[in-house]
Motif scaffolding. Structure first.
Motif, mmCIF file in Angstrom:
data_model
loop_
_atom_site.group_PDB
_atom_site.id
_atom_site.type_symbol
_atom_site.label_atom_id
_atom_site.label_comp_id
_atom_site.label_asym_id
_atom_site.label_seq_id
_atom_site.Cartn_x
_atom_site.Cartn_y
_atom_site.Cartn_z
ATOM 1 N N LEU A 1 -10.337 -15.068 5.928
ATOM 2 C CA LEU A 1 -9.738 -13.614 5.830
ATOM 3 C C LEU A 1 -8.096 -13.586 6.099
ATOM 4 O O LEU A 1 -7.483 -12.940 5.406
ATOM 5 C CB LEU A 1 -10.610 -12.711 6.953
ATOM 6 C CG LEU A 1 -9.970 -11.156 6.646
ATOM 7 C CD1 LEU A 1 -10.355 -10.840 5.185
ATOM 8 C CD2 LEU A 1 -10.995 -10.423 7.684
ATOM 9 N N PRO A 2 -7.530 -14.345 7.009
ATOM 10 C CA PRO A 2 -6.183 -14.310 7.550
ATOM 11 C C PRO A 2 -5.446 -14.763 6.418
ATOM 12 O O PRO A 2 -4.328 -14.239 5.704
ATOM 13 C CB PRO A 2 -6.082 -15.088 8.446
ATOM 14 C CG PRO A 2 -7.425 -15.035 9.129
ATOM 15 C CD PRO A 2 -8.511 -14.912 8.330
ATOM 16 N N VAL A 3 -6.109 -15.758 5.494
ATOM 17 C CA VAL A 3 -5.217 -16.325 4.241
ATOM 18 C C VAL A 3 -5.421 -15.293 3.117
ATOM 19 O O VAL A 3 -4.366 -14.936 2.548
ATOM 20 C CB VAL A 3 -6.175 -17.671 3.760
ATOM 21 C CG1 VAL A 3 -5.395 -17.952 2.343
ATOM 22 C CG2 VAL A 3 -5.905 -18.700 4.762
ATOM 23 N N TRP A 4 -6.584 -14.695 3.073
ATOM 24 C CA TRP A 4 -6.706 -13.494 1.977
ATOM 25 C C TRP A 4 -5.751 -12.579 2.198
ATOM 26 O O TRP A 4 -5.187 -12.086 1.369
ATOM 27 C CB TRP A 4 -8.125 -13.052 1.670
ATOM 28 C CG TRP A 4 -9.089 -14.125 1.361
ATOM 29 C CD1 TRP A 4 -8.797 -15.536 1.199
ATOM 30 C CD2 TRP A 4 -10.497 -13.859 1.239
ATOM 31 N NE1 TRP A 4 -9.835 -16.050 0.595
ATOM 32 C CE2 TRP A 4 -10.874 -15.248 0.976
ATOM 33 C CE3 TRP A 4 -11.372 -12.943 1.567
ATOM 34 C CZ2 TRP A 4 -12.191 -15.534 0.663
ATOM 35 C CZ3 TRP A 4 -12.814 -13.356 1.330
ATOM 36 C CH2 TRP A 4 -13.031 -14.621 0.845
ATOM 37 N N ASP A 5 -5.533 -11.938 3.533
ATOM 38 C CA ASP A 5 -4.599 -11.010 3.897
ATOM 39 C C ASP A 5 -3.361 -11.278 3.611
ATOM 40 O O ASP A 5 -2.475 -10.588 2.958
ATOM 41 C CB ASP A 5 -4.870 -10.864 5.490
ATOM 42 C CG ASP A 5 -6.137 -9.546 5.902
ATOM 43 O OD1 ASP A 5 -6.637 -9.148 5.088
ATOM 44 O OD2 ASP A 5 -6.271 -9.813 6.981
ATOM 45 N N LYS B 1 -4.075 -5.960 5.471
ATOM 46 C CA LYS B 1 -4.262 -6.379 6.725
ATOM 47 C C LYS B 1 -5.701 -5.862 7.196
ATOM 48 O O LYS B 1 -5.592 -4.739 7.695
ATOM 49 C CB LYS B 1 -3.059 -6.025 7.799
ATOM 50 C CG LYS B 1 -3.151 -6.672 9.182
ATOM 51 C CD LYS B 1 -1.877 -6.071 9.858
ATOM 52 C CE LYS B 1 -1.822 -7.020 11.205
ATOM 53 N NZ LYS B 1 -0.644 -6.566 11.890
ATOM 54 N N ILE B 2 -6.691 -6.270 6.787
ATOM 55 C CA ILE B 2 -8.290 -5.891 6.969
ATOM 56 C C ILE B 2 -8.372 -5.895 8.457
ATOM 57 O O ILE B 2 -8.969 -5.145 8.987
ATOM 58 C CB ILE B 2 -9.096 -6.639 5.997
ATOM 59 C CG1 ILE B 2 -8.673 -6.239 4.503
ATOM 60 C CG2 ILE B 2 -10.695 -6.244 6.337
ATOM 61 C CD1 ILE B 2 -9.644 -7.016 3.465
ATOM 62 N N CYS B 3 -8.325 -7.394 9.042
ATOM 63 C CA CYS B 3 -8.505 -7.566 10.137
ATOM 64 C C CYS B 3 -7.368 -7.210 11.389
ATOM 65 O O CYS B 3 -6.699 -8.245 11.638
ATOM 66 C CB CYS B 3 -9.150 -8.911 10.552
ATOM 67 S SG CYS B 3 -9.762 -9.195 12.148
ATOM 68 N N ASP B 4 -7.063 -5.857 11.494
ATOM 69 C CA ASP B 4 -6.136 -5.559 12.378
ATOM 70 C C ASP B 4 -6.374 -5.526 13.828
ATOM 71 O O ASP B 4 -7.135 -5.198 14.331
ATOM 72 C CB ASP B 4 -5.779 -4.047 11.993
ATOM 73 C CG ASP B 4 -4.274 -3.479 12.648
ATOM 74 O OD1 ASP B 4 -3.826 -4.300 13.662
ATOM 75 O OD2 ASP B 4 -3.835 -2.691 12.123
ATOM 76 N N PRO B 5 -5.627 -6.459 14.357
ATOM 77 C CA PRO B 5 -5.892 -6.535 15.886
ATOM 78 C C PRO B 5 -5.846 -5.280 16.710
ATOM 79 O O PRO B 5 -6.602 -4.985 17.780
ATOM 80 C CB PRO B 5 -4.689 -7.423 16.662
ATOM 81 C CG PRO B 5 -4.145 -8.012 15.280
ATOM 82 C CD PRO B 5 -4.402 -7.265 14.069
#
Length: 226
Positions: A165-169, A175-179
């Motif tokens: 997911l970080p690569v896709w983001d 930024k789908i997985c926003d901390p």
């Protein structure tokens, strides 16, 4: 313990579906032979073993063929009892399967659509993916792993979030997985990738960037986007 020639895995180095199977095999200490496939030039072996979907992963155990990564995970868990992946309680097992299905059908699917689209389609996919991640955030809150104190079935099912997911983001400028929104998920990803079995069995990030950038370009071109 299985003999390497008793267990074979057909896979693709960059596939999160293949990696979750490899993680399961390694967590249980099962020896296996790995056969790399070229999805653009599928081997006669792959076409023979999985004629319906013609996809990896494919697990072969004692001549028996199992396809589809979630089914393979369950087969591995039921065949080799050490280091169980699924909970013992039937309700907990059903719940783990449910959330794996949510992560696959809503989070992964929409994250991929968002990566390979623009405009309203992209925004809608990001919204759906973020909503699904919000539900999963509630499941992991207060836990070290989805499986409790150790890695289990659901951790392996959602493990792609940590590395793919970080690569896709990055490639999709999103930024789908926003901390800030999902602190429990972000904390879990850190624990997950630090586990020795996971850490030592991740595809190289730089190669992933090149691979998915090319895939994205091809898909976008097919849609008429520059």
């Amino acid at each position: 313990m299985a003999n390497p020639k008793e267990v074979e895995l057909l896979g693709l180095w960059v596939s999160p579906f293949v990696r979750r199977v490899e993680w399961a095999l390694k967590l249980k200490g099962i020896a296996y032979d790995y056969i790399e496939e070229d999805i653009l030039n599928k081997s006669a072996l792959l076409l023979r073993l999985n004629p319906v979907h013609q996809k990896v992963p494919v697990l072969v155990h004692g001549g028996r063929v199992i396809c589809e990564s979630f089914l393979i995970l369950e087969y591995i868990d039921e065949t080799w009892k050490q280091s169980p992946l699924l909970p013992q309680d039937p309700y907990d097992r059903a719940t783990a399967r449910f959330w794996a299905s949510v992560a696959e059908g809503q989070l992964l699917r929409n994250a991929w659509i968002a990566l390979c689209s623009e405009g309203e389609e992209k925004e809608r996919a990001i919204e759906f993916a973020t909503e699904a991640l919000g539900h999963i955030e509630g499941v992991i809150e207060g836990k070290a792993f989805f499986g409790g104190e150790g890695i289990g079935y659901l951790d392996l099912a959602i493990g792609w979030v940590c590395h793919w997911l970080p690569v896709w983001d990055e490639l999709g400028s999103m930024k789908i997985c926003d901390p800030a929104k999902f602190p429990a998920m972000v904390a879990w990803t850190s624990r997950f990738v630090e586990h020795p079995v996971i850490k030592e069995n991740l595809p190289p990030r730089d190669k992933m960037v090149v691979y998915f950038r090319n895939m994205r370009s091809q898909i976008m071109a097919s849609k008429g986007h520059a």
